[in-house]
Design a protein around this motif. Structure first.
Motif, PDB file in Angstrom:
ATOM      1  N   GLN A  28     -28.901 -42.222  15.546  1.00 25.34           N
ATOM      2  CA  GLN A  28     -27.503 -42.554  15.795  1.00 25.34           C
ATOM      3  C   GLN A  28     -27.238 -44.057  15.724  1.00 25.34           C
ATOM      4  OE1 GLN A  28     -25.815 -40.582  19.181  1.00 25.34           O
ATOM      5  NE2 GLN A  28     -24.039 -41.929  19.281  1.00 25.34           N
ATOM      6  N   GLU A  29     -28.146 -44.866  16.266  1.00 24.12           N
ATOM      7  CA  GLU A  29     -27.878 -46.298  16.386  1.00 24.12           C
ATOM      8  C   GLU A  29     -28.685 -47.164  15.428  1.00 24.12           C
ATOM      9  OE1 GLU A  29     -28.320 -47.521  20.443  1.00 24.12           O
ATOM     10  OE2 GLU A  29     -27.156 -45.845  21.220  1.00 24.12           O
ATOM     11  N   TYR A  30     -29.697 -46.594  14.769  1.00 25.57           N
ATOM     12  CA  TYR A  30     -30.566 -47.395  13.905  1.00 25.57           C
ATOM     13  C   TYR A  30     -30.611 -46.902  12.467  1.00 25.57           C
ATOM     14  CZ  TYR A  30     -32.224 -49.430  18.289  1.00 25.57           C
ATOM     15  OH  TYR A  30     -32.290 -50.087  19.506  1.00 25.57           O
ATOM     16  N   GLY A  31     -29.824 -45.902  12.138  1.00 24.20           N
ATOM     17  CA  GLY A  31     -29.830 -45.384  10.774  1.00 24.20           C
ATOM     18  C   GLY A  31     -31.098 -44.604  10.471  1.00 24.20           C
ATOM     19  N   PHE A 107     -24.240 -40.419  11.019  1.00 23.62           N
ATOM     20  CA  PHE A 107     -24.928 -39.548  11.974  1.00 23.62           C
ATOM     21  C   PHE A 107     -23.988 -38.439  12.448  1.00 23.62           C
ATOM     22  CE2 PHE A 107     -26.130 -38.292  16.262  1.00 23.62           C
ATOM     23  CZ  PHE A 107     -27.491 -38.082  16.158  1.00 23.62           C
ATOM     24  N   HIS A 108     -22.772 -38.810  12.807  1.00 21.02           N
ATOM     25  CA  HIS A 108     -21.814 -37.813  13.305  1.00 21.02           C
ATOM     26  C   HIS A 108     -21.340 -36.887  12.185  1.00 21.02           C
ATOM     27  CE1 HIS A 108     -21.727 -39.460  17.306  1.00 21.02           C
ATOM     28  NE2 HIS A 108     -21.463 -40.658  16.843  1.00 21.02           N
ATOM     29  N   LEU A 109     -21.226 -37.415  10.962  1.00 19.30           N
ATOM     30  CA  LEU A 109     -20.882 -36.569   9.820  1.00 19.30           C
ATOM     31  C   LEU A 109     -21.955 -35.518   9.588  1.00 19.30           C
ATOM     32  CD1 LEU A 109     -19.268 -35.935   7.184  1.00 19.30           C
ATOM     33  CD2 LEU A 109     -20.644 -37.707   6.066  1.00 19.30           C
ATOM     34  N   TYR A 110     -23.219 -35.920   9.644  1.00 14.54           N
ATOM     35  CA  TYR A 110     -24.340 -34.996   9.458  1.00 14.54           C
ATOM     36  C   TYR A 110     -24.325 -33.921  10.547  1.00 14.54           C
ATOM     37  CZ  TYR A 110     -29.227 -33.440   9.062  1.00 14.54           C
ATOM     38  OH  TYR A 110     -30.379 -32.688   8.938  1.00 14.54           O
ATOM     39  N   LYS A 111     -24.155 -34.352  11.777  1.00 12.08           N
ATOM     40  CA  LYS A 111     -24.127 -33.419  12.917  1.00 12.08           C
ATOM     41  C   LYS A 111     -23.006 -32.394  12.766  1.00 12.08           C
ATOM     42  CE  LYS A 111     -23.829 -33.448  17.994  1.00 12.08           C
ATOM     43  NZ  LYS A 111     -23.728 -34.338  19.189  1.00 12.08           N
ATOM     44  N   LYS A 112     -21.829 -32.857  12.383  1.00 12.98           N
ATOM     45  CA  LYS A 112     -20.680 -31.976  12.207  1.00 12.98           C
ATOM     46  C   LYS A 112     -20.911 -30.988  11.067  1.00 12.98           C
ATOM     47  CE  LYS A 112     -15.766 -32.118  10.922  1.00 12.98           C
ATOM     48  NZ  LYS A 112     -14.641 -33.020  10.527  1.00 12.98           N
TER      49      LYS A 112
END
Length: 232
Positions: A28-31, A107-112
């Motif tokens: 989430q925070e480090y790519g 990260f959020h796009l992948y999770k969604k």
């Protein structure tokens, strides 16, 4: 340098030694982070694709060392073609994302998108699955700074469905108005439909697929994607 309880997903793993593997994580925070993970009977079950993870690691070099890993939530179960779609997402992220270039929106796009794939139970590729892949690709391009200008062509003329023009699309240049209409030409009404997210019919989906392949080519390189073979 130590990082603790970083939200992550496993993108890829490969053998390093008899007891260790190299893992590629989307965090989430480090790519995208590369790290060495020491396997044991106890902890290897914690490292599964499509499972939200919490990861601790240490190290300043490009290859970190994982000190702890555990599931943050339950595994997102992907069945049939949805599983192939999940592998496809992982592979294009591996190709497109540089190491440790943090873009939290990805990260959020992948999770969604994983969540959407998990809702699908179709044994074969469906229009719903294809729509999620195209929306993922278009949003990924936009987030990485390679977004497509759906509003103006390469000559800075407005793309308007009322004009009924046809366009070729060229990477890094955009839509180029053409009178030489081929199967690879994009009607203005389709460009506007993709822009508005109207991917609910087969025609628009096919055009969007061709468009994304052209736009992603420089990021993915010439090497064929292994995950595409699964759909065949």
């Amino acid at each position: 340098m130590s990082v603790e309880e970083q939200a992550a997903y496993l993108l890829h793993s490969r053998k390093y030694t008899d007891t260790r593997i190299i893992v590629e994580l989307l965090t989430q925070e480090y790519g995208r982070v590369s790290a060495v993970f020491r396997k044991s009977k106890k902890n290897v079950a914690n490292l599964q694709a499509f499972t939200p993870l919490l990861v601790n690691w240490r190290g300043k070099a490009s290859l970190k060392t994982i000190t702890h890993i555990e599931p943050q939530d339950k595994l997102i179960v992907l069945n049939g073609t949805a599983l192939y779609c999940g592998f496809y997402l992982n592979e294009i992220l591996m190709r497109c994302l540089p190491q440790e270039d943090a873009v939290e929106a990805i990260f959020h796009l992948y999770k969604k998108t994983l969540s959407k794939l998990g809702e699908n139970r179709a044994p074969k590729i469906s229009m719903t699955l294809e729509r999620e892949l195209r929306l993922f690709e278009l949003t990924l391009l936009e987030t990485l700074g390679f977004g497509i200008n759906f509003y103006q062509d390469a000559d800075e003329q407005t793309i308007d469905k009322a004009n009924n023009y046809y366009y070729h699309f060229q990477e890094s240049i955009g839509f180029i108005k053409t009178e030489n209409i081929t199967a690879k030409s994009f009607p203005s009404e389709v460009i506007i439909a993709i822009r508005e997210g109207d991917l609910h019919d087969r025609t628009n989906l096919n055009y969007a697929k061709n468009l994304c392949r052209i736009a992603l080519k420089s990021l993915l390189g010439d090497k064929p994607l292994k995950s595409r073979e699964l759909f065949r």
